[in-house]
Design an enzyme around this catalytic site. Sequence first.
Site, PDB file in Angstrom:
ATOM      1  N   VAL A  86     -19.871 -32.932   2.247  1.00 24.86           N
ATOM      2  CA  VAL A  86     -19.207 -32.793   0.948  1.00 24.86           C
ATOM      3  C   VAL A  86     -19.616 -31.471   0.305  1.00 24.86           C
ATOM      4  O   VAL A  86     -20.798 -31.212   0.066  1.00 24.86           O
ATOM      5  CB  VAL A  86     -19.552 -33.966   0.011  1.00 24.86           C
ATOM      6  CG1 VAL A  86     -18.869 -33.778  -1.342  1.00 24.86           C
ATOM      7  CG2 VAL A  86     -19.136 -35.292   0.643  1.00 24.86           C
ATOM      8  N   LYS A  87     -18.628 -30.656   0.018  1.00 23.05           N
ATOM      9  CA  LYS A  87     -18.863 -29.324  -0.542  1.00 23.05           C
ATOM     10  C   LYS A  87     -18.704 -29.379  -2.059  1.00 23.05           C
ATOM     11  O   LYS A  87     -17.664 -29.786  -2.581  1.00 23.05           O
ATOM     12  CB  LYS A  87     -17.855 -28.343   0.068  1.00 23.05           C
ATOM     13  CG  LYS A  87     -18.203 -26.882  -0.053  1.00 23.05           C
ATOM     14  CD  LYS A  87     -17.215 -26.068   0.776  1.00 23.05           C
ATOM     15  CE  LYS A  87     -17.532 -24.586   0.755  1.00 23.05           C
ATOM     16  NZ  LYS A  87     -16.524 -23.823   1.515  1.00 23.05           N
ATOM     17  N   LEU A  88     -19.762 -28.967  -2.769  1.00 17.85           N
ATOM     18  CA  LEU A  88     -19.831 -29.078  -4.226  1.00 17.85           C
ATOM     19  C   LEU A  88     -20.042 -27.713  -4.868  1.00 17.85           C
ATOM     20  O   LEU A  88     -20.748 -26.870  -4.306  1.00 17.85           O
ATOM     21  CB  LEU A  88     -21.004 -29.988  -4.623  1.00 17.85           C
ATOM     22  CG  LEU A  88     -21.005 -31.403  -4.044  1.00 17.85           C
ATOM     23  CD1 LEU A  88     -22.395 -32.020  -4.191  1.00 17.85           C
ATOM     24  CD2 LEU A  88     -19.962 -32.258  -4.739  1.00 17.85           C
TER      25      LEU A  88
END
Length: 218
Positions: A86-88
């Site tokens: 998951v890229k935040l």
Amino acid sequence: MKFFIDTANLEDIKEAQALGVLDGVTTNPSLMAKEGITGKENILKHYLAICNIVDGDVSAEVISTDFDGMIREGEELAALHEQIVVKLPMIADGIKACKYFSDKGIRTNVTLVFSPGQALLAAKAGATYVSPFLGRLDDISTDGMHLISEIREIYDNYAFNTQILSASIRHTMHVVNCAKVGSDVMTGPLSSIKGLLKHPLTDIGLNQFIEDSKKMQL
């Protein structure tokens, strides 16, 4: 150093995978849009298509900028495939979300990092990867490679497990320099990886070998 390709183009991903050196893929909304991938259902299907090509991690970016939205999107992305990371975004709610996911064993990639302090916060929150954008710093006449070196020093000082994922790679020398300063991962276009193959003396030498081999067959 791990090699990731920064694209949503399936043909480029397949070509990089065929080289036998690809370790993963990073994507973002801009790269998806570039390939004409729009709509939630199509985007999720595209992530699955990428996961079916590569064996390594695939960073999938949330679009929300608030904590609740990032959690909702991130959990959906993580459930999509075991390879999804998951890229935040590097904002306050992004760090909160990073801590939330790390506590739940969901891997994360904190992106849009431009300072050592931001990288330190991401590591403290348990990020799996941190993505400093060295090319964008170079674009404004700032030494992006120096940032990678500073993050490396900080992470080594305190034995953080967060991996430095050097992003916004522009060319092959960025790849080489990242390797020299100890970046764990690089992500860039296919051209930056294929560029490592090239040297004029290799071409000259190979052509000479071919010509000499023809003489041997006479």
